[in-house]
Design a protein around this motif. Structure first.
Motif, PDB file in Angstrom:
ATOM      1  N   GLU A  41       7.899   4.439  17.363  1.00 41.50           N
ATOM      2  CA  GLU A  41       8.698   3.575  16.499  1.00 41.50           C
ATOM      3  C   GLU A  41      10.169   3.969  16.576  1.00 41.50           C
ATOM      4  O   GLU A  41      10.511   5.076  16.982  1.00 41.50           O
ATOM      5  CB  GLU A  41       8.228   3.687  15.044  1.00 41.50           C
ATOM      6  N   ARG A  42      11.018   3.059  16.154  1.00 40.14           N
ATOM      7  CA  ARG A  42      12.453   3.322  16.129  1.00 40.14           C
ATOM      8  C   ARG A  42      12.748   4.403  15.087  1.00 40.14           C
ATOM      9  O   ARG A  42      12.156   4.411  14.018  1.00 40.14           O
ATOM     10  CB  ARG A  42      13.189   2.043  15.755  1.00 40.14           C
ATOM     11  N   PRO A  43      13.675   5.335  15.370  1.00 41.33           N
ATOM     12  CA  PRO A  43      14.024   6.368  14.394  1.00 41.33           C
ATOM     13  C   PRO A  43      14.586   5.747  13.113  1.00 41.33           C
ATOM     14  O   PRO A  43      15.158   4.670  13.125  1.00 41.33           O
ATOM     15  CB  PRO A  43      15.108   7.185  15.109  1.00 41.33           C
ATOM     16  N   GLY A  44      14.427   6.471  12.009  1.00 42.21           N
ATOM     17  CA  GLY A  44      14.976   6.019  10.740  1.00 42.21           C
ATOM     18  C   GLY A  44      14.060   5.089   9.970  1.00 42.21           C
ATOM     19  O   GLY A  44      14.490   4.426   9.033  1.00 42.21           O
ATOM     20  N   GLN A  45      12.771   5.050  10.324  1.00 40.83           N
ATOM     21  CA  GLN A  45      11.819   4.196   9.620  1.00 40.83           C
ATOM     22  C   GLN A  45      11.569   4.746   8.214  1.00 40.83           C
ATOM     23  O   GLN A  45      11.661   5.943   7.978  1.00 40.83           O
ATOM     24  CB  GLN A  45      10.490   4.135  10.381  1.00 40.83           C
ATOM     25  N   THR A  46      11.239   3.852   7.299  1.00 40.33           N
ATOM     26  CA  THR A  46      10.920   4.293   5.943  1.00 40.33           C
ATOM     27  C   THR A  46       9.505   4.859   5.868  1.00 40.33           C
ATOM     28  O   THR A  46       9.170   5.554   4.924  1.00 40.33           O
ATOM     29  CB  THR A  46      11.053   3.128   4.945  1.00 40.33           C
ATOM     30  N   LEU A  47       8.697   4.548   6.840  1.00 40.21           N
ATOM     31  CA  LEU A  47       7.331   5.057   6.899  1.00 40.21           C
ATOM     32  C   LEU A  47       7.297   6.179   7.930  1.00 40.21           C
ATOM     33  O   LEU A  47       7.697   5.997   9.077  1.00 40.21           O
ATOM     34  CB  LEU A  47       6.378   3.931   7.317  1.00 40.21           C
ATOM     35  N   ASP A  48       6.835   7.347   7.508  1.00 39.87           N
ATOM     36  CA  ASP A  48       6.720   8.451   8.457  1.00 39.87           C
ATOM     37  C   ASP A  48       5.241   8.765   8.687  1.00 39.87           C
ATOM     38  O   ASP A  48       4.357   8.136   8.099  1.00 39.87           O
ATOM     39  CB  ASP A  48       7.488   9.683   7.972  1.00 39.87           C
ATOM     40  N   ALA A  49       4.987   9.720   9.559  1.00 39.60           N
ATOM     41  CA  ALA A  49       3.602  10.037   9.933  1.00 39.60           C
ATOM     42  C   ALA A  49       2.784  10.481   8.725  1.00 39.60           C
ATOM     43  O   ALA A  49       1.615  10.089   8.588  1.00 39.60           O
ATOM     44  CB  ALA A  49       3.586  11.123  11.008  1.00 39.60           C
ATOM     45  N   THR A  50       3.369  11.249   7.837  1.00 45.45           N
ATOM     46  CA  THR A  50       2.651  11.720   6.655  1.00 45.45           C
ATOM     47  C   THR A  50       2.239  10.546   5.768  1.00 45.45           C
ATOM     48  O   THR A  50       1.096  10.460   5.322  1.00 45.45           O
ATOM     49  CB  THR A  50       3.518  12.709   5.851  1.00 45.45           C
ATOM     50  N   ALA A  51       3.161   9.632   5.532  1.00 46.35           N
ATOM     51  CA  ALA A  51       2.854   8.462   4.702  1.00 46.35           C
ATOM     52  C   ALA A  51       1.795   7.593   5.375  1.00 46.35           C
ATOM     53  O   ALA A  51       0.907   7.053   4.699  1.00 46.35           O
ATOM     54  CB  ALA A  51       4.120   7.652   4.446  1.00 46.35           C
ATOM     55  N   LEU A  52       1.858   7.460   6.686  1.00 47.36           N
ATOM     56  CA  LEU A  52       0.869   6.673   7.416  1.00 47.36           C
ATOM     57  C   LEU A  52      -0.518   7.292   7.284  1.00 47.36           C
ATOM     58  O   LEU A  52      -1.504   6.587   7.047  1.00 47.36           O
ATOM     59  CB  LEU A  52       1.270   6.546   8.891  1.00 47.36           C
ATOM     60  N   VAL A  53      -0.610   8.603   7.399  1.00 47.58           N
ATOM     61  CA  VAL A  53      -1.893   9.294   7.242  1.00 47.58           C
ATOM     62  C   VAL A  53      -2.440   9.084   5.835  1.00 47.58           C
ATOM     63  O   VAL A  53      -3.607   8.753   5.652  1.00 47.58           O
ATOM     64  CB  VAL A  53      -1.750  10.807   7.527  1.00 47.58           C
ATOM     65  N   HIS A  54      -1.590   9.262   4.843  1.00 46.91           N
ATOM     66  CA  HIS A  54      -2.055   9.138   3.454  1.00 46.91           C
ATOM     67  C   HIS A  54      -2.537   7.724   3.155  1.00 46.91           C
ATOM     68  O   HIS A  54      -3.584   7.539   2.532  1.00 46.91           O
ATOM     69  CB  HIS A  54      -0.950   9.555   2.490  1.00 46.91           C
ATOM     70  N   ALA A  56      -3.610   5.469   5.347  1.00 48.62           N
ATOM     71  CA  ALA A  56      -4.839   5.221   6.105  1.00 48.62           C
ATOM     72  C   ALA A  56      -6.022   5.929   5.442  1.00 48.62           C
ATOM     73  O   ALA A  56      -7.109   5.352   5.303  1.00 48.62           O
ATOM     74  CB  ALA A  56      -4.685   5.686   7.552  1.00 48.62           C
ATOM     75  N   TYR A  57      -5.824   7.151   5.012  1.00 49.35           N
ATOM     76  CA  TYR A  57      -6.907   7.910   4.376  1.00 49.35           C
ATOM     77  C   TYR A  57      -7.364   7.225   3.091  1.00 49.35           C
ATOM     78  O   TYR A  57      -8.562   7.094   2.837  1.00 49.35           O
ATOM     79  CB  TYR A  57      -6.447   9.344   4.092  1.00 49.35           C
ATOM     80  N   LEU A  58      -6.401   6.766   2.303  1.00 50.09           N
ATOM     81  CA  LEU A  58      -6.762   6.062   1.066  1.00 50.09           C
ATOM     82  C   LEU A  58      -7.588   4.813   1.364  1.00 50.09           C
ATOM     83  O   LEU A  58      -8.553   4.515   0.666  1.00 50.09           O
ATOM     84  CB  LEU A  58      -5.508   5.684   0.279  1.00 50.09           C
ATOM     85  N   ARG A  59      -7.207   4.109   2.395  1.00 50.24           N
ATOM     86  CA  ARG A  59      -7.965   2.908   2.763  1.00 50.24           C
ATOM     87  C   ARG A  59      -9.366   3.256   3.245  1.00 50.24           C
ATOM     88  O   ARG A  59     -10.295   2.476   3.085  1.00 50.24           O
ATOM     89  CB  ARG A  59      -7.242   2.127   3.853  1.00 50.24           C
ATOM     90  N   LEU A  60      -9.511   4.414   3.839  1.00 51.83           N
ATOM     91  CA  LEU A  60     -10.803   4.775   4.419  1.00 51.83           C
ATOM     92  C   LEU A  60     -11.811   5.308   3.408  1.00 51.83           C
ATOM     93  O   LEU A  60     -12.988   4.983   3.483  1.00 51.83           O
ATOM     94  CB  LEU A  60     -10.608   5.812   5.530  1.00 51.83           C
ATOM     95  N   VAL A  61     -11.371   6.158   2.481  1.00 51.57           N
ATOM     96  CA  VAL A  61     -12.350   6.835   1.628  1.00 51.57           C
ATOM     97  C   VAL A  61     -12.160   6.639   0.129  1.00 51.57           C
ATOM     98  O   VAL A  61     -13.098   6.820  -0.620  1.00 51.57           O
ATOM     99  CB  VAL A  61     -12.397   8.354   1.907  1.00 51.57           C
ATOM    100  N   LYS A  62     -10.989   6.288  -0.313  1.00 54.56           N
ATOM    101  CA  LYS A  62     -10.757   6.194  -1.748  1.00 54.56           C
ATOM    102  C   LYS A  62     -11.030   4.818  -2.327  1.00 54.56           C
ATOM    103  O   LYS A  62     -11.209   4.672  -3.516  1.00 54.56           O
ATOM    104  CB  LYS A  62      -9.304   6.582  -2.084  1.00 54.56           C
ATOM    105  N   VAL A  63     -11.055   3.814  -1.488  1.00 48.62           N
ATOM    106  CA  VAL A  63     -11.256   2.442  -1.950  1.00 48.62           C
ATOM    107  C   VAL A  63     -12.744   2.180  -2.099  1.00 48.62           C
ATOM    108  O   VAL A  63     -13.520   2.480  -1.186  1.00 48.62           O
ATOM    109  CB  VAL A  63     -10.622   1.444  -0.950  1.00 48.62           C
TER     110      VAL A  63
END
Length: 182
Positions: A41-54, A56-63
């Motif tokens: 992705e282009r630098p300076g995104q508001t979404l970083d790898a940590t936020a993407l993991v969190h 995705a994880y919420l969608r996978l197991v917490k819902v």
């Protein structure tokens, strides 16, 4: 990794505490996959790898109503799909009218000149068309490109040989390249 499989089985049985035990075991690997994807992705995104993991994880197991996990490979394949959906949803949100969605559309042949979000949306549309023609190839692209999973892990997850995965990957790359040129 047998711990991951046993925890996934507990999650399938409805054990809410098991989801909390899973994150420490899979976090590093998910973070690595997300970092590989976000590096594109282009630098300076508001979404970083940590936020993407969190996310995705919420969608996978917490819902409530999550899918039945058939093992570690299936979980990571689902994580790759969740990451893809998050990135596509984010790109679509940015394209809405209130966010400048009134900008003039350009032909897909000009994709190379467009921003990252436009390329991502074009790839998502092309991947949907590929799935209609060859679902297996589309799933391999999703797992390898969006999830960063190796051919070996993809093969194991889908129950295919590594040779077959590499063959489908090569086919899908050519198919997508041709589709995106039109």
């Amino acid at each position: 990794m047998s711990d991951v499989s046993s925890i996934l089985e507990a999650i399938n049985r409805g054990d809410r505490i098991a989801a909390e035990k899973l994150l420490p075991l899979v976090y590093d690997e998910l973070r690595k996959l997300a970092a590989q994807r976000m590096a594109q992705e282009r630098p300076g995104q508001t979404l970083d790898a940590t936020a993407l993991v969190h996310e995705a994880y919420l969608r996978l197991v917490k819902v409530p109503g999550t899918g039945q996990w058939q093992g570690r490979g299936h979980f990571f394949a689902a994580a790759a799909e969740a990451m893809r959906r998050i990135l596509v949803e984010r790109a679509r949100r940015k394209r809405r009218l209130k966010r400048g969605g009134q900008l003039q559309r350009v032909p897909i042949s000009d994709v190379a000149d467009q921003d990252d979000d436009s390329r991502l949306l074009a790839l998502d549309d092309a991947l949907t068309r590929l799935a209609a023609e060859d679902r297996e190839a589309a799933k391999i692209v999703e797992m390898h490109h969006f999830g960063g999973l190796s051919h070996e892990i993809v093969a194991d997850s889908l129950g295919l040989s590594v040779y077959r995965v590499r063959q489908k990957w090569t086919y899908a790359q050519a198919w997508l390249r041709d589709d995106l040129k039109q």
